[in-house]
Design a protein around this motif. Structure first.
Motif, PDB file in Angstrom:
ATOM      1  N   ALA A   1       0.819  -1.213   0.000  1.00  0.00           N
ATOM      2  CA  ALA A   1       0.000   0.000   0.000  1.00  0.00           C
ATOM      3  C   ALA A   1       0.851   1.261   0.000  1.00  0.00           C
ATOM      4  N   GLY A   2       2.183   1.112   0.044  1.00  0.00           N
ATOM      5  CA  GLY A   2       3.038   2.290   0.106  1.00  0.00           C
ATOM      6  C   GLY A   2       2.928   3.010   1.429  1.00  0.00           C
ATOM      7  N   ASN A   3       2.518   2.314   2.470  1.00  0.00           N
ATOM      8  CA  ASN A   3       2.331   2.906   3.798  1.00  0.00           C
ATOM      9  C   ASN A   3       3.523   2.538   4.668  1.00  0.00           C
ATOM     10  N   LEU A   4       4.493   3.469   4.796  1.00  0.00           N
ATOM     11  CA  LEU A   4       5.701   3.186   5.561  1.00  0.00           C
ATOM     12  C   LEU A   4       5.434   3.061   7.058  1.00  0.00           C
ATOM     13  N   ASP A   5       4.436   3.806   7.551  1.00  0.00           N
ATOM     14  CA  ASP A   5       4.112   3.709   8.982  1.00  0.00           C
ATOM     15  C   ASP A   5       3.639   2.306   9.343  1.00  0.00           C
ATOM     16  N   MET A   6       2.820   1.721   8.471  1.00  0.00           N
ATOM     17  CA  MET A   6       2.359   0.348   8.708  1.00  0.00           C
ATOM     18  C   MET A   6       3.533  -0.627   8.633  1.00  0.00           C
ATOM     19  N   ALA A   7       4.452  -0.411   7.666  1.00  0.00           N
ATOM     20  CA  ALA A   7       5.617  -1.289   7.539  1.00  0.00           C
ATOM     21  C   ALA A   7       6.507  -1.183   8.778  1.00  0.00           C
ATOM     22  N   ARG A   8       6.665   0.070   9.310  1.00  0.00           N
ATOM     23  CA  ARG A   8       7.464   0.246  10.521  1.00  0.00           C
ATOM     24  C   ARG A   8       6.814  -0.467  11.712  1.00  0.00           C
ATOM     25  N   GLN A   9       5.497  -0.433  11.769  1.00  0.00           N
ATOM     26  CA  GLN A   9       4.783  -1.117  12.859  1.00  0.00           C
ATOM     27  C   GLN A   9       5.037  -2.631  12.790  1.00  0.00           C
ATOM     28  N   GLY A  10       4.977  -3.192  11.569  1.00  0.00           N
ATOM     29  CA  GLY A  10       5.256  -4.612  11.408  1.00  0.00           C
ATOM     30  C   GLY A  10       6.696  -4.955  11.767  1.00  0.00           C
ATOM     31  N   TRP A  11       7.611  -4.041  11.406  1.00  0.00           N
ATOM     32  CA  TRP A  11       9.021  -4.288  11.746  1.00  0.00           C
ATOM     33  C   TRP A  11       9.237  -4.297  13.262  1.00  0.00           C
ATOM     34  N   LYS A  12       8.542  -3.435  13.990  1.00  0.00           N
ATOM     35  CA  LYS A  12       8.657  -3.428  15.453  1.00  0.00           C
ATOM     36  C   LYS A  12       8.213  -4.764  16.038  1.00  0.00           C
ATOM     37  N   ILE A  13       7.134  -5.319  15.467  1.00  0.00           N
ATOM     38  CA  ILE A  13       6.663  -6.634  15.944  1.00  0.00           C
ATOM     39  C   ILE A  13       7.710  -7.702  15.667  1.00  0.00           C
ATOM     40  N   MET A  14       8.293  -7.674  14.466  1.00  0.00           N
ATOM     41  CA  MET A  14       9.318  -8.653  14.128  1.00  0.00           C
ATOM     42  C   MET A  14      10.553  -8.481  15.016  1.00  0.00           C
ATOM     43  N   ASP A  15      10.945  -7.229  15.245  1.00  0.00           N
ATOM     44  CA  ASP A  15      12.128  -6.968  16.065  1.00  0.00           C
ATOM     45  C   ASP A  15      11.913  -7.460  17.495  1.00  0.00           C
ATOM     46  N   ARG A  16      10.700  -7.246  18.022  1.00  0.00           N
ATOM     47  CA  ARG A  16      10.398  -7.689  19.380  1.00  0.00           C
ATOM     48  C   ARG A  16      10.459  -9.218  19.484  1.00  0.00           C
ATOM     49  N   ASN A  17       9.968  -9.921  18.489  1.00  0.00           N
ATOM     50  CA  ASN A  17       9.966 -11.386  18.528  1.00  0.00           C
ATOM     51  C   ASN A  17      11.360 -11.960  18.268  1.00  0.00           C
TER      52      ASN A  17
END
Length: 611
Positions: A387-403
């Motif tokens: 979707a070209g939504n970097l904020d959503m991608a950053r949110q997903g990256w935070k979840i991956m980084d936490r796990n």
């Protein structure tokens, strides 16, 4: 009436070897044994029927009943239809063998019998009157057994010599855990009581196709005259035991004493006897509770040539009937020791398998949650990028980084808990370490609405410790307390502020030359349920559910104990937890342990702390 004794089956042979099944029926209750999924004792042996046998619990204990199975049910080697089980009974179904552990609940117990015994009423106080023939000190019995009755009469000396061997055999069984060492010690005691030239202990291989045949028996301990073990003296041939003799002992299940093996018609065709010029033989079965587990063999050989065999006056026999009786008794004790050793190892294997099963189940649960988190983060990143939504991608990256961090923590905890290590000590300032932990956790505490307080760390507190290990321990304690006090509610459901207090204390217990430091982490959370207090430091026990690995506290306590201290959980009234970390200022291996008067009575509890 429910069973108050832990009844269980331990599988000692078969495809399910090592498993154990706890039996928890009540009076009149029935438990199924077989391959059926609903069976309480479910076995995977294909020679066992789906509904093979049934256990019924009653006042006397468990009764075992065969349910018309194809291959039958054996107890202690005998086919049964219905039998009352006794602790130690060996139950065989198909190729599976199990040992029953437990006790029946008869109406008369040893305790009740003891209550029926009463002392004779004394008419007078003081020393018993009458004629005292002789007196002997209490420790004389041990001296006589060990000394063999030296200086006593011939009858007593011979009797005590045999009793001394039995006494030391029983002592060896109780103190030697290694089976090979135990058998060597028993053979040594046999040689001490008999004038033998050669001897060995043979055990049957329980996994052999036919464990009762002579081919299944192999030597586990060997001895020659002169105290030589394992290998014969130079120029002496190895020891070969006659299969004819073994078959006879096994078939008749009786000991054999041969006074002149060369002239015995039974052994004329036995090359092991003829070629080795064996003169006397003593061979007895090692019979345990049910089966013959091994053989005890000793013999004497002719050191002279064949012409000397024909002398009119044969040499005095080395083995007498008393020796046969003594060997039979020693063989029985040795067999019981072998049984206990095998049952012990089977129980250890069962406990290991149970521990592995618990660990795998817990690890699978945690890994599944971590993988689910990684999958969710990946999906959110993909959606954001599409979707070209970097904020959503950053949110997903935070979840991956936490796990990913959770994976790292889990692996690190597993390595720390499983590996024995000496802490790498160095001078450090414990107060500075505490202040660093406080600053790192303060942001997370504010995020979760928890008030974090630090006391007693204003001044320097030097000591020697493993900086990385201690830092990790304190981070874990403070982090757990913050998690426990986040989003608290009172009894009415109203929000309540969480509070965590970290304090540093220095103590010098009376009579000790080692200074101790004590760190207390106190919170006002819900606390640990009473039934979990004894389990909280065991691996994979967690009150956080899927959010914890169940290794944090076990690893923390292990780090504390590696430093010569301890970590304990104390009740904090009316709610919450109080974790107390107590450490020596100097590492226990670097002077504190060697210092005069430096004794550690109970490193886990601070002075005056309630238990």
């Amino acid at each position: 009436m429910s069973s108050t004794v832990l009844h269980r089956f331990i599988v000692t042979r078969g495809t399910d070897e090592g498993k154990q099944f706890r039996l928890d029926a009540v009076d009149g209750g029935k438990l199924m044994i077989g391959r059926d999924p609903s069976a309480k004792v479910r076995l995977s042996d294909t020679e066992i029927s789906r509904r093979h046998a049934e256990l019924t619990f009653g006042p006397e204990g468990y009764r075992l009943r065969d349910l018309g199975s194809v291959n039958g049910t054996l107890v202690n080697g005998r086919a049964i239809q219905d039998v009352l089980l006794v602790s130690g009974d060996r139950v065989q179904l198909g190729q599976t063998q199990m040992v029953y552990v437990g006790a029946g609940q008869g109406k008369v117990t040893p305790g009740l019998l003891a209550e029926r015994i009463s002392h004779l009423a004394r008419k007078t106080e003081g020393i018993i009157t009458g004629t005292v023939v002789s007196r002997m000190a209490a420790d004389e019995g041990d001296r006589l057994l060990r000394g063999g009755g030296e200086g006593e009469g011939e009858w007593l000396r011979r009797s005590l010599s045999n009793l001394g061997v039995m006494y030391e055999t029983a002592s060896a069984i109780n103190h030697i855990l290694d089976l090979d060492e135990l058998l060597s010690r028993i053979l040594e005691l046999v040689f001490r009581s008999m004038d033998a030239d050669r001897g060995c202990v043979m055990l049957a291989d329980p996994d052999a196709p036919d464990p009762h045949s002579s081919s299944a028996f192999t030597a586990k301990a060997v001895r020659w005259r002169g105290g030589l073990h394992g290998a014969p003296p130079p120029g002496v041939e190895g020891l070969t035991v006659s299969r004819t003799l073994i078959d006879q002992v096994l078939t008749r299940k009786e000991g054999v004493l041969v006074s002149d093996a060369a002239s015995d018609q039974r052994f004329q065709t036995a090359p092991s006897i003829v070629q080795s010029r064996v003169r006397e033989i003593l061979c007895v079965p090692m019979k345990g509770r049910n089966d013959v587990l091994g053989l005890l063999y000793v013999d004497t050989t002719r050191d002279t040539g064949p012409a000397d065999w024909l002398k009119a006056t044969p040499p005095e026999p080395a083995f007498q009937e008393d020796h046969l009786k003594l060997a039979m008794a020693i063989g029985h004790l040795a067999a019981l020791a072998v049984e206990e050793n095998r049952n012990h190892h089977a129980l250890l294997q069962a406990e290991r398998l149970a521990a592995v099963g618990t660990a795998m189940a817990s690890l699978s649960h945690h890994i599944k949650n971590i993988l689910q988190g990684l999958k969710s983060g990946t999906e959110i990143i993909s959606l954001g990028l599409d979707a070209g939504n970097l904020d959503m991608a950053r949110q997903g990256w935070k979840i991956m980084d936490r796990n990913q961090q959770r994976i790292y923590d889990l692996v690190l905890d597993m390595l720390s808990y499983s590996k024995e290590r000496e802490p790498v000590t160095e001078p450090l300032d414990l107060a500075a370490v505490l202040r660093d932990v406080f600053s790192l956790e303060q942001g997370r505490a504010k995020e979760k609405g928890v008030q974090l307080d630090l006391q007693g760390a204003e001044v320097s507190q030097p000591m020697e410790a493993d900086t990385e290990g201690l830092h990790r321990l304190l981070m874990n304690l403070v982090g757990n307390a913050i998690d426990a006090t986040a989003h608290l509610e009172d009894a009415e459901g109203n929000p309540q502020e969480g509070k965590v207090s970290v304090s540093l204390h220095v103590e010098r217990p009376p009579g000790e030359q080692v200074d101790w430091v004590r760190v207390e982490v106190v919170d006002n959370g819900p606390g640990v349920p009473e039934e979990m207090r004894r389990e909280i430091f065991k691996p994979f026990v967690s009150t956080k559910g899927s959010k914890g690995t169940g290794l944090g506290l076990p690893v923390s306590r292990k780090i504390a104990q590696e430093h010569g201290g301890d970590l304990v959980l104390l009740a904090n009234e009316p709610t919450g937890c109080r974790f107390v970390l107590r450490l020596p200022v100097r590492p226990m291996g670097a002077g504190a342990k060697d210092a005069p008067g430096a004794t550690l009575i109970h490193p886990g509890l601070p002075p005056g702390a309630p238990v």
